[in-house]
Design an enzyme around this catalytic site. Structure first.
Site, short mmCIF file in Angstrom:
data_model
loop_
_atom_site.label_atom_id
_atom_site.label_comp_id
_atom_site.label_asym_id
_atom_site.label_seq_id
_atom_site.Cartn_x
_atom_site.Cartn_y
_atom_site.Cartn_z
CG HIS A 191 -6.59 -2.74 8.75
ND1 HIS A 191 -6.76 -1.97 9.89
CD2 HIS A 191 -5.35 -2.44 8.29
CE1 HIS A 191 -5.68 -1.24 10.10
NE2 HIS A 191 -4.80 -1.51 9.15
CG ASP B 86 -0.29 -0.53 2.48
OD1 ASP B 86 0.93 -0.33 2.65
OD2 ASP B 86 -0.98 -1.16 3.30
CD GLU C 137 -9.06 0.76 7.42
OE1 GLU C 137 -9.05 -0.12 8.30
OE2 GLU C 137 -8.46 1.84 7.53
CG ASP D 62 -9.59 -2.34 12.02
OD1 ASP D 62 -8.54 -2.87 11.58
OD2 ASP D 62 -10.07 -1.29 11.54
#
Length: 266
Positions: free
Chosen positions: A143, A72, A148, A141
């Site tokens: 990801h 990314d 996400e 979380d």
């Protein structure tokens, strides 16, 4: 799925680096047949990068015939910015090994046509056939990369809006100021990851314990991107002891016994 339960973050980094080196050396890459490696950024892989650099300097591995694709990149952050992933990768890994510049592939978060940039990234990955090993980390979380919660499990490289929680977590790299953290990023998709021959995810710290539990004991669920590993035929999760605090005792015992030979001596 394999789970490699270790004690410390340093052990996780060293195990991951050794696994990468073993894979590269067993592959015996050449200029015409390179080993294709997917790479992450952030705090989690730093010990792995340090160990890889040390092994390279010790003559245990060469990256001359390795092609890399990063997961990314922030949108709108100049690549020369110290917190761009371009800068991160050169500072922590690329500048210390013998990988040719033309073998390094990073998403351009300042491309004039973002959709075309993402499409071309996928096409370039496909031009090599596949990524042989994709290393990654995971967010609190669940990801992976910047996929996400609620990301499609069939998704491809694209632009994503970062959640507030992700931006807060990453603000530690921006002097603690969440307003400096970009709101958008380019990221490989979940489907891109699942296409890799092998996926290795590193999980560190008690704050990642719920994500690890979701990956190992939960159901496949787009709200926990890491759970997609259950769909992969060759997924490896390497974790430290604090990350296992939400796992059932019998689950941890099972994997400790299963991987006893692979974690011995660490």
């Amino acid at each position: 799925m394999r789970l490699i339960p270790l004690n410390t973050a340093e052990q996780v980094g060293k195990w991951a680096a050794r696994h990468i080196v073993n894979r590269i050396n067993a592959f015996k890459p050449t200029a015409d047949r390179p080993f294709v490696l997917g790479l992450p950024t952030g705090g989690t892989p730093l010990t792995a990068y340090k160990a890889l650099v040390e092994m390279h300097k010790a003559g245990e591995v060469s990256f001359k015939h390795v092609v890399t694709f990063n997961m990314d990149e922030y949108v709108g952050l100049p690549k020369e910015h110290p917190e761009s992933y371009y800068s991160f990768m050169h500072r922590n890994f690329f500048d210390h090994v013998d990988i040719p510049a033309e073998n390094i592939n990073l998403l351009n978060g300042n491309a004039p046509d973002i959709d075309a940039e993402c499409r071309q990234y996928e096409e370039k990955i496909r031009s090599y056939g596949k990524i042989h090993l994709f290393m990654g980390g995971v967010g609190n979380d669940g990801h992976i990369a910047f996929n996400e919660p609620a990301s499609s499990l069939a998704s491809r490289t694209r632009i994503k809006t970062l959640t507030h929680d992700t931006r807060v977590a990453n603000s530690r790299f921006f002097d603690g100021d969440v307003n400096q953290v970009p709101k958008y990023a380019l990221t490989v998709g979940v489907g891109t990851l699942l296409d890799a021959e092998e996926v290795m995810i590193l999980v560190l710290g008690h704050q990642k314990a719920q994500a690890l539990q979701a990956a190992v004991e939960g159901n496949v669920n787009h709200m926990w991107t890491i759970s997609c590993l259950q769909l992969h035929p060759k997924a490896v999760v390497v974790c430290d002891e604090p990350a296992t605090m939400e796992l059932k005792v019998k689950t941890l015992k099972y994997f400790n016994e299963l991987e006893a030979e692979n974690i011995k001596g660490l």
